[in-house]
Scaffold this motif. Structure first.
Motif, PDB file in Angstrom:
ATOM      1  N   ARG A   1       4.202   3.082   9.105  1.00  0.00           N
ATOM      2  CA  ARG A   1       4.688   3.010   7.721  1.00  0.00           C
ATOM      3  C   ARG A   1       6.010   3.742   7.615  1.00  0.00           C
ATOM      4  O   ARG A   1       6.382   4.481   8.531  1.00  0.00           O
ATOM      5  CB  ARG A   1       3.663   3.637   6.767  1.00  0.00           C
TER       6      ARG A   1
ATOM      7  N   MET B   1       0.872  -1.175   0.000  1.00  0.00           N
ATOM      8  CA  MET B   1       0.000   0.000   0.000  1.00  0.00           C
ATOM      9  C   MET B   1       0.910   1.226   0.000  1.00  0.00           C
ATOM     10  O   MET B   1       1.800   1.340   0.858  1.00  0.00           O
ATOM     11  CB  MET B   1      -0.897   0.010   1.235  1.00  0.00           C
TER      12      MET B   1
ATOM     13  N   HIS C   1       5.094   7.067   0.840  1.00  0.00           N
ATOM     14  CA  HIS C   1       4.710   6.328   2.051  1.00  0.00           C
ATOM     15  C   HIS C   1       4.462   4.872   1.667  1.00  0.00           C
ATOM     16  O   HIS C   1       3.789   4.596   0.676  1.00  0.00           O
ATOM     17  CB  HIS C   1       3.427   6.912   2.638  1.00  0.00           C
TER      18      HIS C   1
ATOM     19  N   GLU D   1       3.282  11.725  -2.468  1.00  0.00           N
ATOM     20  CA  GLU D   1       2.841  13.120  -2.336  1.00  0.00           C
ATOM     21  C   GLU D   1       3.295  13.892  -3.575  1.00  0.00           C
ATOM     22  O   GLU D   1       4.386  13.655  -4.087  1.00  0.00           O
ATOM     23  CB  GLU D   1       3.461  13.750  -1.088  1.00  0.00           C
TER      24      GLU D   1
ATOM     25  N   ARG E   1      11.623   8.279   7.074  1.00  0.00           N
ATOM     26  CA  ARG E   1      10.944   8.713   8.304  1.00  0.00           C
ATOM     27  C   ARG E   1       9.904   7.671   8.684  1.00  0.00           C
ATOM     28  O   ARG E   1       9.100   7.260   7.835  1.00  0.00           O
ATOM     29  CB  ARG E   1      10.266  10.062   8.041  1.00  0.00           C
TER      30      ARG E   1
ATOM     31  N   ALA F   1       1.547   5.604  -0.974  1.00  0.00           N
ATOM     32  CA  ALA F   1       1.032   6.949  -1.264  1.00  0.00           C
ATOM     33  C   ALA F   1       2.203   7.814  -1.685  1.00  0.00           C
ATOM     34  O   ALA F   1       3.253   7.795  -1.047  1.00  0.00           O
ATOM     35  CB  ALA F   1       0.371   7.560  -0.034  1.00  0.00           C
TER      36      ALA F   1
ATOM     37  N   GLU G   1      -7.211  13.297  -0.895  1.00  0.00           N
ATOM     38  CA  GLU G   1      -7.341  13.646   0.528  1.00  0.00           C
ATOM     39  C   GLU G   1      -7.457  15.155   0.688  1.00  0.00           C
ATOM     40  O   GLU G   1      -8.409  15.655   1.254  1.00  0.00           O
ATOM     41  CB  GLU G   1      -6.124  13.132   1.322  1.00  0.00           C
TER      42      GLU G   1
ATOM     43  N   ILE H   1      -3.039  12.224  -1.995  1.00  0.00           N
ATOM     44  CA  ILE H   1      -3.998  11.214  -2.465  1.00  0.00           C
ATOM     45  C   ILE H   1      -3.930  10.059  -1.470  1.00  0.00           C
ATOM     46  O   ILE H   1      -2.832   9.654  -1.059  1.00  0.00           O
ATOM     47  CB  ILE H   1      -3.617  10.722  -3.877  1.00  0.00           C
ATOM     48  N   ARG H   2      -5.082   9.525  -1.099  1.00  0.00           N
ATOM     49  CA  ARG H   2      -5.114   8.460  -0.107  1.00  0.00           C
ATOM     50  C   ARG H   2      -4.322   7.244  -0.582  1.00  0.00           C
ATOM     51  O   ARG H   2      -4.354   6.897  -1.757  1.00  0.00           O
ATOM     52  CB  ARG H   2      -6.569   8.064   0.170  1.00  0.00           C
ATOM     53  N   TYR H   3      -3.658   6.602   0.363  1.00  0.00           N
ATOM     54  CA  TYR H   3      -2.833   5.442   0.000  1.00  0.00           C
ATOM     55  C   TYR H   3      -3.691   4.337  -0.604  1.00  0.00           C
ATOM     56  O   TYR H   3      -4.849   4.166  -0.256  1.00  0.00           O
ATOM     57  CB  TYR H   3      -2.040   4.939   1.205  1.00  0.00           C
TER      58      TYR H   3
ATOM     59  N   SER I   1       3.677   0.708   3.044  1.00  0.00           N
ATOM     60  CA  SER I   1       3.409  -0.325   4.056  1.00  0.00           C
ATOM     61  C   SER I   1       3.000  -1.602   3.343  1.00  0.00           C
ATOM     62  O   SER I   1       2.494  -1.554   2.211  1.00  0.00           O
ATOM     63  CB  SER I   1       2.324   0.123   5.033  1.00  0.00           C
TER      64      SER I   1
HETATM   65  P1  ADP Z   1       2.056  13.792   6.657  1.00  0.00           P
HETATM   66  O1  ADP Z   1       1.265  14.833   5.918  1.00  0.00           O
HETATM   67  O2  ADP Z   1       2.413  14.157   8.049  1.00  0.00           O
HETATM   68  O3  ADP Z   1       3.252  13.309   5.866  1.00  0.00           O
HETATM   69  P2  ADP Z   1      -0.352  12.132   6.465  1.00  0.00           P
HETATM   70  O4  ADP Z   1      -1.048  11.566   7.643  1.00  0.00           O
HETATM   71  O5  ADP Z   1      -1.041  13.236   5.737  1.00  0.00           O
HETATM   72  O6  ADP Z   1       1.143  12.487   6.869  1.00  0.00           O
HETATM   73  O7  ADP Z   1      -0.119  10.938   5.468  1.00  0.00           O
HETATM   74  C1  ADP Z   1       0.669  11.106   4.333  1.00  0.00           C
HETATM   75  C2  ADP Z   1       0.284  10.057   3.328  1.00  0.00           C
HETATM   76  O8  ADP Z   1       0.459   8.761   3.898  1.00  0.00           O
HETATM   77  C3  ADP Z   1      -1.176  10.129   2.882  1.00  0.00           C
HETATM   78  O9  ADP Z   1      -1.232  10.147   1.464  1.00  0.00           O
HETATM   79  C4  ADP Z   1      -1.792   8.859   3.446  1.00  0.00           C
HETATM   80  O10 ADP Z   1      -2.821   8.333   2.610  1.00  0.00           O
HETATM   81  C5  ADP Z   1      -0.600   7.930   3.483  1.00  0.00           C
HETATM   82  N1  ADP Z   1      -0.764   6.795   4.398  1.00  0.00           N
HETATM   83  C6  ADP Z   1      -1.466   6.748   5.551  1.00  0.00           C
HETATM   84  N2  ADP Z   1      -1.414   5.506   6.090  1.00  0.00           N
HETATM   85  C7  ADP Z   1      -0.649   4.748   5.245  1.00  0.00           C
HETATM   86  C8  ADP Z   1      -0.217   3.399   5.242  1.00  0.00           C
HETATM   87  N3  ADP Z   1      -0.538   2.546   6.207  1.00  0.00           N
HETATM   88  N4  ADP Z   1       0.567   2.983   4.219  1.00  0.00           N
HETATM   89  C9  ADP Z   1       0.928   3.829   3.242  1.00  0.00           C
HETATM   90  N5  ADP Z   1       0.541   5.111   3.198  1.00  0.00           N
HETATM   91  C10 ADP Z   1      -0.234   5.573   4.175  1.00  0.00           C
END
Ligand code: ADP
Length: 454
Positions: A348, A139, A264, A143, A338, A141, A201, A216-218, A266
């Motif tokens: 993740r 999974m 991101h 940015e 990170r 995501a 998102e 965008i959501r993961y 996982s």
């Molecule tokens: P930040 O903005 O602090 O980097 P966010 O909570 O906005 O963190 O999350 C950043 C990205 O991580 C989002 O696109 C979200 O969908 C994604 N994300 C959240 N949970 C997971 C996961 N378990 N695996 C992969 N990506 C994830």
């Protein structure tokens, strides 16, 4: 995939007359959409099976030059065709263009109909399949950071890319007042992409004047790469529709913050977060520790795929939130990796090395491959870095130039094993060509510095 249209639904829309155009697109080495605009009737009657394109599309540079030295295509072999095979699971509306839908295509060999090994979508599918054999889904995501400018693309090009004016006059990190002024671009962007089936998102102002981020959501790795590519394309098209330019150049000005594309990651098994272990340190499972160990150990070898141009390396600088070291840290933005969501099911790893110019298929391909290697070899994860990671003198550096990244790529036995020799040689040639083109240029900086004083 949610939000997509079935082929039958498309046929219905074409019959009703509400869709007249189908964009059939492949993803090139640079992560761009390339293809044809079909009359929708032709597409649903015949071209949905396959169409064709010149095979130079996976051996060109940003300028569409035809560099020598690629085994897959050349003047000697006459620049033949590839098959573009529409992936009918990816038909989706393009709501910002009238009467238009889009379909992504896989790239196949013209004779054998086998996937072209260096096609970015094929490369990612191969690693996803390897992971599936181990019993996991990735999974991911990515940015998207970019800059919006007051002027249009045309005005900027005609002005020789000088006097660029970002759309805002000040750092707009999380700034609602300033981002309200950009809603003529960002609101249609969020809404059109959402209507196209992308799980948007949010967007937010980023830490520089005119800088935006889209989240965008993961989702599953292939969907994530498809989303990234479509969203990046939409940013440019919608900015253009509104008379503005959008740029994903990682560093458009030496004194301005750069743009990145954090990834991101996982792994999941049967719908459960396999990176999470409530008993593990920071909630990390052994699986996650091995994955991260591989990810970190092989980072210098795969950096090219996160930073493919000369400009990409101008972003890596101390004290800028762009990392320089292959270390990991807990919720600390100075390290290359990170840990996010520590102690929760959302645990993740975020790779912070990639620039906004990365190709999401290639970036995910190499990171999954490195993570899989870590799992297979049960690699040990070193302790996290604390504090300012820029000062970690013992830590391994991320290659600091395209030249250095090209050499780590060329010499990587790991990448040759997992991607194939031909694929590594292909991308090494692309990297060399980029450097050769740059080396031929006499820059404004050299002239201003030496014209009188040298
Ligand atoms: P930040 O903005 O602090 O980097 P966010 O909570 O906005 O963190 O999350 C950043 C990205 O991580 C989002 O696109 C979200 O969908 C994604 N994300 C959240 N949970 C997971 C996961 N378990 N695996 C992969 N990506 C994830």
């Amino acid at each position: 995939m949610p939000g997509t249209l079935t082929f039958d639904a498309l046929k219905k829309l074409v019959k009703e007359g509400s869709v007249d155009t189908v964009l059939a697109c492949l993803v090139d080495m640079q992560g761009r959409l390339m293809g044809k605009r079909f009359h929708a009737v032709n597409f649903v009657e015949t071209s949905y099976k396959e169409t064709h394109c010149c095979n130079y599309l996976l051996a060109t540079d940003l300028e569409m030059a035809t560099p020598e030295g690629f085994a897959s295509t050349s003047w000697e072999t006459g620049y033949g065709d590839y098959v573009m095979q529409p992936d009918l699971d990816t038909i989706r509306p393009v709501p910002w263009l009238e009467g238009t839908v889009m379909v992504l295509c896989d790239v196949l060999d013209h004779d054998t109909h086998q996937p072209v090994p260096h096609s970015p979508r094929a490369m990612l599918k191969k690693q996803i399949a390897r992971l599936k054999e181990l019993g996991f889904d990735a999974m991911m995501a990515t940015e998207l950071e970019f800059f919006l400018f007051e002027q249009s693309f045309d005005a900027i090009r005609k002005g020789g890319y000088r006097d660029l004016t970002p759309i805002s006059g000040y750092n707009e990190d999380y700034n609602i007042l300033q981002t309200t002024k950009e809603e003529n671009v960002m609101r249609p962007l969020r809404n059109h992409l959402f209507a196209a089936g992308l799980p948007i998102e949010n967007s937010k102002g980023e830490a520089e004047a005119g800088q935006e981020e889209l989240n965008i959501r993961y989702s599953k790795a292939l969907d994530c790469a498809d989303y990234h590519t479509i969203a990046k394309h939409a940013v440019k098209e919608i900015a253009w529709q509104q008379g503005h330019a959008a740029s994903f150049l990682p560093k458009w000005h030496k004194d301005r913050v750069g743009s990145s594309s954090h990834v991101h990651q996982s792994l999941w098994k049967d719908g459960e977060a396999a990176f999470f272990d409530s008993e593990g340190e920071l909630g990390m499972s052994d699986l996650m520790r091995h994955y991260m160990a591989g990810l970190i150990a092989y980072a210098p070898e795969y950096t090219y795929f996160l930073a493919p141009y000369v400009n990409s390396y101008k972003r890596f600088a101390k004290g800028t939130f762009a990392p320089t070291k292959t270390v990991w840290s807990v919720d600390n933005r100075t390290a290359g990796f990170r840990l996010c969501g520590a102690g929760t099911k959302g645990v993740r790893v975020e790779c912070r090395i990639g620039g906004s110019d990365l190709n999401p298929y290639l970036a995910q391909t190499v990171m999954l491959a490195a993570g899989i290697k870590g799992i297979e070899d049960k690699m040990e994860l070193a302790p996290p870095t604390r504090g300012d990671a820029y000062g970690e003198s013992d830590a391994v550096d991320i290659p600091q130039t395209l030249r250095a990244a090209t050499e780590t790529l060329r010499g990587s036995t790991f990448l040759r094993e997992v991607l194939g020799d031909d694929v590594v040689t292909h991308y090494t040639r692309a990297a060399e060509w980029e450097q050769e083109e740059y080396d031929r240029v006499v820059t404004d900086w050299e002239i201003a510095r030496g014209f009188e004083r040298a």
